[in-house]
Design an enzyme around this catalytic site. Structure first.
Site, PDB file in Angstrom:
ATOM      1  N   SER A 136      14.479 -26.053 -20.041  1.00  0.00           N
ATOM      2  CA  SER A 136      15.038 -25.928 -21.348  1.00  0.00           C
ATOM      3  C   SER A 136      14.155 -25.573 -22.496  1.00  0.00           C
ATOM      4  CB  SER A 136      16.281 -27.070 -21.756  1.00  0.00           C
ATOM      5  OG  SER A 136      16.502 -26.984 -23.083  1.00  0.00           O
ATOM      6  N   TYR A 149      17.478 -36.530 -21.415  1.00  0.00           N
ATOM      7  CA  TYR A 149      17.794 -34.963 -21.131  1.00  0.00           C
ATOM      8  C   TYR A 149      16.426 -34.337 -21.117  1.00  0.00           C
ATOM      9  CZ  TYR A 149      19.240 -30.306 -20.929  1.00  0.00           C
ATOM     10  OH  TYR A 149      19.453 -28.968 -20.449  1.00  0.00           O
TER      11      TYR A 149
HETATM   12  N1  LIG Z   1      24.086 -24.467 -21.775  1.00  0.00           N
HETATM   13  C1  LIG Z   1      22.658 -24.153 -22.293  1.00  0.00           C
HETATM   14  O1  LIG Z   1      22.801 -24.267 -23.468  1.00  0.00           O
HETATM   15  C2  LIG Z   1      21.521 -24.835 -21.455  1.00  0.00           C
HETATM   16  C3  LIG Z   1      20.335 -24.320 -22.053  1.00  0.00           C
HETATM   17  C4  LIG Z   1      19.003 -24.732 -21.476  1.00  0.00           C
HETATM   18  C5  LIG Z   1      18.974 -25.072 -20.131  1.00  0.00           C
HETATM   19  N2  LIG Z   1      20.308 -25.404 -19.459  1.00  0.00           N
HETATM   20  C6  LIG Z   1      20.530 -26.077 -18.138  1.00  0.00           C
HETATM   21  O2  LIG Z   1      21.252 -24.977 -17.342  1.00  0.00           O
HETATM   22  C7  LIG Z   1      21.847 -25.769 -16.165  1.00  0.00           C
HETATM   23  C8  LIG Z   1      23.162 -25.415 -16.125  1.00  0.00           C
HETATM   24  O3  LIG Z   1      23.925 -25.939 -17.071  1.00  0.00           O
HETATM   25  P1  LIG Z   1      25.195 -25.150 -17.848  1.00  0.00           P
HETATM   26  O4  LIG Z   1      24.821 -25.231 -19.155  1.00  0.00           O
HETATM   27  O5  LIG Z   1      25.670 -23.974 -17.036  1.00  0.00           O
HETATM   28  O6  LIG Z   1      26.328 -26.586 -17.809  1.00  0.00           O
HETATM   29  P2  LIG Z   1      27.542 -26.580 -16.602  1.00  0.00           P
HETATM   30  O7  LIG Z   1      28.586 -25.646 -16.743  1.00  0.00           O
HETATM   31  O8  LIG Z   1      27.973 -28.094 -17.080  1.00  0.00           O
HETATM   32  O9  LIG Z   1      26.637 -26.777 -15.274  1.00  0.00           O
HETATM   33  C9  LIG Z   1      26.131 -27.946 -14.655  1.00  0.00           C
HETATM   34  C10 LIG Z   1      26.645 -28.058 -13.310  1.00  0.00           C
HETATM   35  O10 LIG Z   1      25.844 -29.100 -12.307  1.00  0.00           O
HETATM   36  C11 LIG Z   1      26.494 -29.596 -11.673  1.00  0.00           C
HETATM   37  N3  LIG Z   1      26.347 -30.996 -11.478  1.00  0.00           N
HETATM   38  C12 LIG Z   1      26.301 -31.980 -12.489  1.00  0.00           C
HETATM   39  N4  LIG Z   1      25.762 -33.188 -11.934  1.00  0.00           N
HETATM   40  C13 LIG Z   1      25.740 -33.008 -10.396  1.00  0.00           C
HETATM   41  C14 LIG Z   1      25.399 -33.742  -9.309  1.00  0.00           C
HETATM   42  N5  LIG Z   1      25.077 -34.951  -9.591  1.00  0.00           N
HETATM   43  N6  LIG Z   1      25.388 -33.233  -8.296  1.00  0.00           N
HETATM   44  C15 LIG Z   1      25.594 -31.747  -8.293  1.00  0.00           C
HETATM   45  N7  LIG Z   1      26.004 -31.097  -9.094  1.00  0.00           N
HETATM   46  C16 LIG Z   1      26.205 -31.598 -10.460  1.00  0.00           C
HETATM   47  C17 LIG Z   1      27.997 -29.459 -12.348  1.00  0.00           C
HETATM   48  O11 LIG Z   1      28.916 -29.543 -11.385  1.00  0.00           O
HETATM   49  P3  LIG Z   1      29.817 -30.708 -10.368  1.00  0.00           P
HETATM   50  O12 LIG Z   1      30.253 -31.258 -12.029  1.00  0.00           O
HETATM   51  O13 LIG Z   1      30.864 -30.094  -9.804  1.00  0.00           O
HETATM   52  O14 LIG Z   1      28.895 -31.383  -9.765  1.00  0.00           O
HETATM   53  C18 LIG Z   1      27.875 -28.189 -13.096  1.00  0.00           C
HETATM   54  O15 LIG Z   1      28.416 -27.067 -12.219  1.00  0.00           O
HETATM   55  C19 LIG Z   1      21.372 -27.244 -16.271  1.00  0.00           C
HETATM   56  O16 LIG Z   1      20.092 -27.540 -15.775  1.00  0.00           O
HETATM   57  C20 LIG Z   1      20.968 -27.206 -18.079  1.00  0.00           C
HETATM   58  O17 LIG Z   1      20.053 -28.369 -18.324  1.00  0.00           O
HETATM   59  C21 LIG Z   1      21.750 -25.085 -20.268  1.00  0.00           C
END
Ligand SMILES: NC(=O)c1ccc[n+]([C@@H]2O[C@H](COP(=O)([O-])OP(=O)(O)OC[C@H]3O[C@@H](n4cnc5c(N)ncnc54)[C@H](OP(=O)(O)O)[C@@H]3O)[C@@H](O)[C@H]2O)c1
Length: 210
Positions: A136, A149
């Protein structure tokens, strides 16, 4: 990395950015396996033609079992995308944030490290393979409200650099995805709905002012 004919495992691939990547890679002609905890999300992903596996990347024993099962079921597995992550507010002055810190480090940092360790012997046997981490912009410029985080993302960035150098002479490429802000449920479904509602209200205000 070739963009087709891979077998790609995406942790947290049943929602948000991971699901976007999963659908795009599937369209390009790859077998895509998404893994996570929520049964419902995994069922929805299956309905989109994605393969699914259950894992809790915050639990070391679940990861060990999962890595073995994934390789057994998908022997052509050659790409892993460490996308699963959690992001929670921590007001440090409350003195009540240790459990958030622990789960954040387990999920965002140790999860990808353990899973890499468990999959590496298999990946090293593949002709072409890749390990992809998801960090990120907050790894470089932290957001005050989510200190652990941001620290885990900085740590995963650093780990990725070392991993890339250690695997330089092997068939395993190492890449880092640094997504921009994307409106997902990373900070909870409720906040996402509020943000979307807020955005709609702002758009409506702009529209009314025209
Ligand atoms: N959204 C942004 O603006 C942004 C920006 C930069 C980086 N990111 C990164 O992108 C990645 C995806 O995030 P997102 O924004 O797409 O959010 P999201 O939709 O909440 O996706 C996160 C996923 O991680 C899974 N997860 C969480 N804890 C887990 C665990 N203990 N075991 C297995 N799976 C787990 C969740 O599924 P379950 O709950 O079903 O397990 C969910 O599908 C993350 O690493 C985040 O830090 C996001």
């Amino acid at each position: 990395m070739k963009m087709t004919d891979n077998t790609i495992l995406i942790t947290g691939g049943a929602s948000g950015i991971g699901l976007g990547l999963a659908e795009a890679f599937k369209k390009l002609g790859n077998v895509v396996i998404v893994a996570g905890r929520s049964k419902l999300k995994l069922e929805n992903a299956r309905a989109k033609g994605l393969e699914t596996l259950t894992v809790d990347v915050g639990d070391q024993s679940s990861i060990e079992y999962f890595a073995r099962a994934a390789v057994e079921k998908f022997p052509a597995l050659n790409v892993v995308i460490h996308n699963a992550g959690i992001m929670q507010n921590e007001k440090l002055t409350t003195g009540k944030t240790s459990s958030i810190a622990t789960s954040t480090v387990m999920t965002n940092l140790l999860g990808p490290i353990y899973l890499t360790n468990d999959l590496l012997p298999h990946l090293l046997k593949q002709k072409e393979a890749a390990i992809i981490t998801v960090t990120s912009g907050l790894a470089y410029l932290p957001l005050m409200m989510t200190p652990t985080y941001c620290a885990t993302k900085a740590a995963i960035h650093s780990y990725t650099e070392s991993l890339r150098l250690q695997l330089k002479e092997t068939s395993v490429e190492v890449k880092e995805i640094i997504p921009p802000y994307v409106a997902t449920s990373l900070m909870g479904e409720e906040l996402l709905q509020k943000r979307n509602a807020g955005m709609l209200a702002a758009r409506k205000k702009e529209w009314d002012a025209l």
